[in-house]
Design a protein around this motif. Structure first.
Motif, PDB file in Angstrom:
ATOM      1  N   TYR A 239     -37.189 -36.907  -6.915  1.00 44.22           N
ATOM      2  CA  TYR A 239     -36.885 -36.580  -8.310  1.00 44.22           C
ATOM      3  C   TYR A 239     -38.034 -37.055  -9.180  1.00 44.22           C
ATOM      4  CZ  TYR A 239     -35.548 -41.448  -7.867  1.00 44.22           C
ATOM      5  OH  TYR A 239     -35.560 -42.781  -7.564  1.00 44.22           O
ATOM      6  N   ARG A 240     -38.083 -36.532 -10.394  1.00 37.16           N
ATOM      7  CA  ARG A 240     -39.099 -36.986 -11.339  1.00 37.16           C
ATOM      8  C   ARG A 240     -38.790 -38.415 -11.748  1.00 37.16           C
ATOM      9  NH1 ARG A 240     -38.290 -32.375 -15.447  1.00 37.16           N
ATOM     10  NH2 ARG A 240     -37.810 -34.202 -16.668  1.00 37.16           N
TER      11      ARG A 240
ATOM     12  N   ARG B  95     -44.256 -28.161  -8.083  1.00 29.17           N
ATOM     13  CA  ARG B  95     -44.302 -27.790  -9.502  1.00 29.17           C
ATOM     14  C   ARG B  95     -42.921 -27.419 -10.025  1.00 29.17           C
ATOM     15  NH1 ARG B  95     -48.346 -23.636  -8.992  1.00 29.17           N
ATOM     16  NH2 ARG B  95     -49.621 -24.717  -7.508  1.00 29.17           N
ATOM     17  N   LEU B  96     -42.124 -26.764  -9.194  1.00 30.31           N
ATOM     18  CA  LEU B  96     -40.765 -26.407  -9.587  1.00 30.31           C
ATOM     19  C   LEU B  96     -39.960 -27.669  -9.896  1.00 30.31           C
ATOM     20  CD1 LEU B  96     -38.687 -24.120  -9.917  1.00 30.31           C
ATOM     21  CD2 LEU B  96     -38.132 -24.409  -7.501  1.00 30.31           C
ATOM     22  N   LEU B  97     -40.052 -28.657  -9.034  1.00 28.47           N
ATOM     23  CA  LEU B  97     -39.349 -29.917  -9.280  1.00 28.47           C
ATOM     24  C   LEU B  97     -39.902 -30.624 -10.516  1.00 28.47           C
ATOM     25  CD1 LEU B  97     -37.304 -32.087  -8.489  1.00 28.47           C
ATOM     26  CD2 LEU B  97     -39.041 -33.050  -6.965  1.00 28.47           C
ATOM     27  N   GLN B  98     -41.208 -30.570 -10.672  1.00 26.58           N
ATOM     28  CA  GLN B  98     -41.861 -31.241 -11.796  1.00 26.58           C
ATOM     29  C   GLN B  98     -41.422 -30.654 -13.140  1.00 26.58           C
ATOM     30  OE1 GLN B  98     -46.108 -30.547 -12.104  1.00 26.58           O
ATOM     31  NE2 GLN B  98     -46.445 -32.716 -12.512  1.00 26.58           N
ATOM     32  N   LYS B  99     -41.143 -29.364 -13.184  1.00 25.02           N
ATOM     33  CA  LYS B  99     -40.832 -28.699 -14.451  1.00 25.02           C
ATOM     34  C   LYS B  99     -39.343 -28.484 -14.686  1.00 25.02           C
ATOM     35  CE  LYS B  99     -45.254 -26.378 -14.783  1.00 25.02           C
ATOM     36  NZ  LYS B  99     -45.806 -27.250 -15.770  1.00 25.02           N
ATOM     37  N   THR B 100     -38.502 -28.991 -13.801  1.00 23.92           N
ATOM     38  CA  THR B 100     -37.062 -28.832 -13.971  1.00 23.92           C
ATOM     39  C   THR B 100     -36.386 -30.197 -13.922  1.00 23.92           C
ATOM     40  OG1 THR B 100     -36.616 -28.620 -11.605  1.00 23.92           O
ATOM     41  CG2 THR B 100     -37.117 -26.581 -12.806  1.00 23.92           C
ATOM     42  N   ASN B 101     -35.096 -30.187 -14.093  1.00 26.35           N
ATOM     43  CA  ASN B 101     -34.325 -31.426 -14.024  1.00 26.35           C
ATOM     44  C   ASN B 101     -33.653 -31.581 -12.673  1.00 26.35           C
ATOM     45  OD1 ASN B 101     -34.905 -32.280 -16.628  1.00 26.35           O
ATOM     46  ND2 ASN B 101     -33.331 -30.957 -17.473  1.00 26.35           N
ATOM     47  N   GLY B 102     -34.184 -30.889 -11.670  1.00 26.80           N
ATOM     48  CA  GLY B 102     -33.556 -30.895 -10.355  1.00 26.80           C
ATOM     49  C   GLY B 102     -33.977 -32.047  -9.471  1.00 26.80           C
TER      50      GLY B 102
ATOM     51  N   ARG C  84     -36.380 -39.130 -14.413  1.00 29.59           N
ATOM     52  CA  ARG C  84     -34.970 -38.791 -14.140  1.00 29.59           C
ATOM     53  C   ARG C  84     -34.307 -39.861 -13.286  1.00 29.59           C
ATOM     54  NH1 ARG C  84     -31.771 -34.877 -15.401  1.00 29.59           N
ATOM     55  NH2 ARG C  84     -31.095 -34.625 -13.265  1.00 29.59           N
TER      56      ARG C  84
END
Length: 73
Positions: free
Chosen positions: A52-53, A12-19, A56
Motif C-alpha cells: 500500500y502507499r 503506478r496503478l497502486l501509486q495513483k489509487t487508494n487500493g 495509506r
C-alpha cells in the motif's frame, strides 16, 4: 480486484489509487521509488505481502483488506 503481472503499470496503478495489492516481496528500491510500504500476510501458505502507499498506513483498512482477500484465497 485487478489481477496483472508485476511491473511498472501495476505499481503506478497502486501509486495513483487508494487500493492495495497482494505481492511477493518487492525490492527496497521499488518500494522507495513508488512510495510503498508492506505488511506480511500471516497464516498464508506462501510469503506474500499487502502492499500500500505509505500515506495509506491505516491499520484498520489494511486488516479489512487482508480479511477480504482471505475469503477469496
Amino acid at each position: 480486484m485487478i489481477a496483472m503481472d508485476p511491473g511498472p503499470i501495476r505499481y503506478r496503478l497502486l501509486q495513483k489509487t487508494n487500493g492495495f495489492l497482494i505481492s511477493m516481496p518487492l525490492p527496497a528500491e521499488i518500494k522507495a521509488e513508488y512510495g510503498f510500504d508492506s505488511l506480511p500476510i500471516e497464516d498464508s501458505d506462501v510469503m506474500i505481502f499487502a502492499m500500500y502507499r505509505k500515506d495509506r498506513n491505516n491499520q484498520r483498512l489494511i486488516d479489512e483488506y487482508i480479511s477480504y482477500c482471505f475469503k477469496f484465497i
